[in-house]
Design a protein around this motif. Structure first.
Motif, short mmCIF file in Angstrom:
data_model
loop_
_atom_site.label_atom_id
_atom_site.label_comp_id
_atom_site.label_asym_id
_atom_site.label_seq_id
_atom_site.Cartn_x
_atom_site.Cartn_y
_atom_site.Cartn_z
N GLN A 144 28.84 31.80 12.82
CA GLN A 144 27.73 32.72 12.27
C GLN A 144 28.23 33.79 11.49
N SER A 150 23.08 29.33 10.81
CA SER A 150 22.24 30.72 10.90
C SER A 150 22.20 31.16 12.55
N GLU A 151 21.64 32.38 12.55
CA GLU A 151 21.67 33.08 13.86
C GLU A 151 20.94 32.24 14.71
N GLY A 154 22.92 29.19 16.17
CA GLY A 154 24.06 29.69 16.97
C GLY A 154 23.38 30.13 18.29
#
Length: 186
Positions: A144, A150-151, A154
């Motif tokens: 991340q 992407s968050e 993640g």
């Protein structure tokens, strides 16, 4: 490294931990004769420490005894000494051709001690599983941070890793519970 690889590595580490737990628990004695109890015994075979299973035939004629027939009668004394030196708590009976071992009955106190030992081994396995989870989560966070994922991806990966961790913790508990039950059963 992709998230799939991180998950796969974490799962592989957890599998290894579970296998290691099973192997470790085989060494814990129950009230029955199991050939795996003798796995740790090394016999001085012509100056080389060799596993007992490589210098003799090991059988269990009944649930409470072993029959050890060496490939060479000359090493009977060496096998006997190795058994005495091991901390099995069994006295070998040598009749000149084979060695007989009687598995002593476990006292209630000894059973409880062994059950505690199983719990300790299981806790070590749980810790190892959690460490594998932590390592995997750290890898995901690193991905991340590097903007490789992407968050949201993640977070989903961490949730998946947690689910796998929970499954393995349940498996560890189940294996330990079975062993504990075997020990405490008279």
């Amino acid at each position: 490294m992709a998230i799939a690889d991180v998950k796969k590595n974490a799962q592989a580490k957890m599998e290894k931990t579970l296998n290691s737990l099973s192997e470790e628990l085989k060494k814990v004695r129950t009230g029955r004769a199991q050939v795996s109890m003798l796995d740790g015994i090394r016999v001085n075979y012509y100056g080389t420490p060799s596993p007992l299973s490589q210098v003799a035939s090991i059988s269990t004629p009944d649930a409470k005894s072993f029959l050890i027939a060496p490939w060479e009668v000359a090493i009977l004394k060496d096998i006997e000494q190795a058994i005495i030196k091991s901390e099995l708590g069994m006295a070998p009976m040598n009749d000149g051709k084979v060695i007989r071992l009687k598995v002593p009955d476990l006292t209630e106190e000894r059973r409880k001690d062994l059950a505690k030992q199983v719990k300790k081994i299981a806790e070590e396995a749980r810790v190892a599983v959690r460490m594998a989870r932590r390592d995997a989560n750290d890898e995901v966070k690193k991905l991340q941070k590097d903007k490789a994922v992407s968050e949201d991806e993640g977070k989903k990966a961490e949730a998946d890793i947690q689910k796998v961790t929970d499954d393995f913790i349940k498996k560890v508990d189940q294996v330990a519970e079975e062993k504990e039950k075997a020990i405490l059963t008279i």
